[in-house]
Design an enzyme around this catalytic site. Sequence first.
Site, short mmCIF file in Angstrom:
data_model
loop_
_atom_site.label_atom_id
_atom_site.label_comp_id
_atom_site.label_asym_id
_atom_site.label_seq_id
_atom_site.Cartn_x
_atom_site.Cartn_y
_atom_site.Cartn_z
N HIS A 70 0.80 -1.23 0.00
CA HIS A 70 0.00 0.00 0.00
C HIS A 70 0.83 1.28 0.00
O HIS A 70 0.29 2.37 -0.09
CB HIS A 70 -0.95 0.04 1.20
CG HIS A 70 -0.24 0.34 2.49
ND1 HIS A 70 0.43 -0.62 3.20
CD2 HIS A 70 -0.07 1.49 3.17
CE1 HIS A 70 0.97 -0.07 4.27
NE2 HIS A 70 0.69 1.21 4.29
C1 UD1 Z 1 -2.29 5.36 5.87
C2 UD1 Z 1 -0.99 5.84 6.53
C3 UD1 Z 1 0.07 4.76 6.41
C4 UD1 Z 1 -0.45 3.44 6.95
C5 UD1 Z 1 -1.73 3.09 6.21
C6 UD1 Z 1 -2.32 1.77 6.66
C7 UD1 Z 1 -0.54 8.25 6.41
C8 UD1 Z 1 0.32 9.28 5.79
N1 UD1 Z 1 -0.46 7.03 5.89
O1 UD1 Z 1 -2.03 5.23 4.49
O2 UD1 Z 1 1.18 5.14 7.18
O3 UD1 Z 1 0.52 2.44 6.78
O4 UD1 Z 1 -2.68 4.14 6.44
O5 UD1 Z 1 -3.43 1.46 5.88
O6 UD1 Z 1 -1.26 8.55 7.34
N2 UD1 Z 1 -9.39 4.79 1.59
C9 UD1 Z 1 -10.55 4.07 1.51
N3 UD1 Z 1 -11.12 3.68 2.69
C10 UD1 Z 1 -10.60 3.97 3.90
C11 UD1 Z 1 -9.41 4.73 3.95
C12 UD1 Z 1 -8.82 5.11 2.79
O7 UD1 Z 1 -11.06 3.79 0.45
O8 UD1 Z 1 -11.17 3.57 4.93
C13 UD1 Z 1 -8.74 5.19 0.32
C14 UD1 Z 1 -9.00 6.62 -0.05
O9 UD1 Z 1 -9.14 6.68 -1.43
C15 UD1 Z 1 -7.74 7.33 0.35
C16 UD1 Z 1 -6.68 6.25 0.18
O10 UD1 Z 1 -7.34 5.02 0.48
O11 UD1 Z 1 -7.49 8.47 -0.40
C17 UD1 Z 1 -5.50 6.41 1.07
O12 UD1 Z 1 -5.92 6.57 2.44
P1 UD1 Z 1 -5.04 7.46 3.45
O13 UD1 Z 1 -5.63 7.44 4.80
O14 UD1 Z 1 -4.79 8.80 2.85
O15 UD1 Z 1 -3.63 6.74 3.46
P2 UD1 Z 1 -3.22 5.20 3.43
O16 UD1 Z 1 -2.63 4.92 2.11
O17 UD1 Z 1 -4.32 4.31 3.92
#
Ligand code: UD1
Length: 375
Positions: free
Chosen positions: A206
Amino acid sequence: MRVLLVAGARPNFMKVAPILEALHARRSGFPVQPLLVHTGQHYDTQMSDNFFRDLGMQMPDIHLGVGSGSHAEQTARVMVAFENTCIEHKPACVVVVGDVNSTLACAISAKKLGIQVAHVEAGLRSFDMNMPEEINRLCTDAISDFLFTTDQLAGENLVAEGCSIERIYFVGNTMIDSLQKHLHRALSVSLPFGLAAGKYALLTLHRPSNVDDPVGLQHLLGAINGLAEHIPVVFPVHPRTAQRMAKIRLHEDVRVIEPLGYLAFLGLMAQARMVLTDSGGIQEETTVLNIPCLTLRNNTERPITCKQGTNTVVGTDPSNILRSALQVLAAPLLQTHIPEKWDGHAGERIADVLLDWLSLNPAVTVPQHLEQSPQ
Ligand code: UD1
């Protein structure tokens, strides 16, 4: 005396649960009220709600519901919402864990209101400023009053950055507290696809640096397709990665599934022949489970898992990944070392430090300016 504990994203929940439990267990001897704050950084059922169920954790007392956005948007939304939460609830202390955007945002808001901040998992460093998590770690540690570390190397990093040793507490690893508590139940969850223990590999991906560029992701998955010629690969796909995978062809023995809850994933990891990952926490969990781990990154903020545990950092070159994975398949399993204080009691140590401090400093239990003015 209120203590706010912050969880925002999937890897936070299993780190917060043991601290919450230990604070609750000590409530009869001390007038402390722990409150759980969920920022809502992760919000899907599979990324959030299922973890509360699996960890047997109380539902959040306060939900900020910030959701996704750019780094600045997400961080800023958490900061504003958490500032209001602190003004309303007047905590003596705020506890943040890990390195996600919610960690940094809540630390800044609390610190600027004069509230004591405790950072759990302090001092980990990848020395790679292209990782958003490294920026979050550095900034959070710089302003935290209590720096709770998982190993001695993390403490050394903090000292090298000029932190006074009075702020550093080597307490162990709360993620491993949760693992030890729930492993037995996790092993009773049946494996998917009728797979047998030790007869499959497990993959997670991820990191933005691995999945955001479709060409790079395709190359990485080419190595996984090669591995699937030798052993089935189970791949629970993070939402960020799923968005980019649509056009990539996978070997029929790469078994793509939705993100799993805590127990199902822990059971799958504990019985895998090997794990390939770019996660941080999984490097630690595989070390304790004695499962070989290949980290598909060029560095790790958790070098103790390589020095003492089962982890090898193999980078992102597909031929190197495949060669390393086939070497693991050919080699016998060796018993490695479990790092010091990864013993299931880190949450209790943290609760003891915080309650000792609260009992010795009753005057700061409610920051004075929060009592006087909500501005
Ligand atoms: C975040 C953390 C990362 C951690 C990871 C675990 C930061 C900078 N990054 O990354 O350190 O290892 O979580 O998963 O805080 N999304 C969904 N559903 C959700 C959450 C997110 O669909 O419940 C999608 C959204 O499109 C979002 C993308 O995933 O834009 C990324 O989510 P985000 O919370 O920005 O960062 P992660 O890549 O999950």
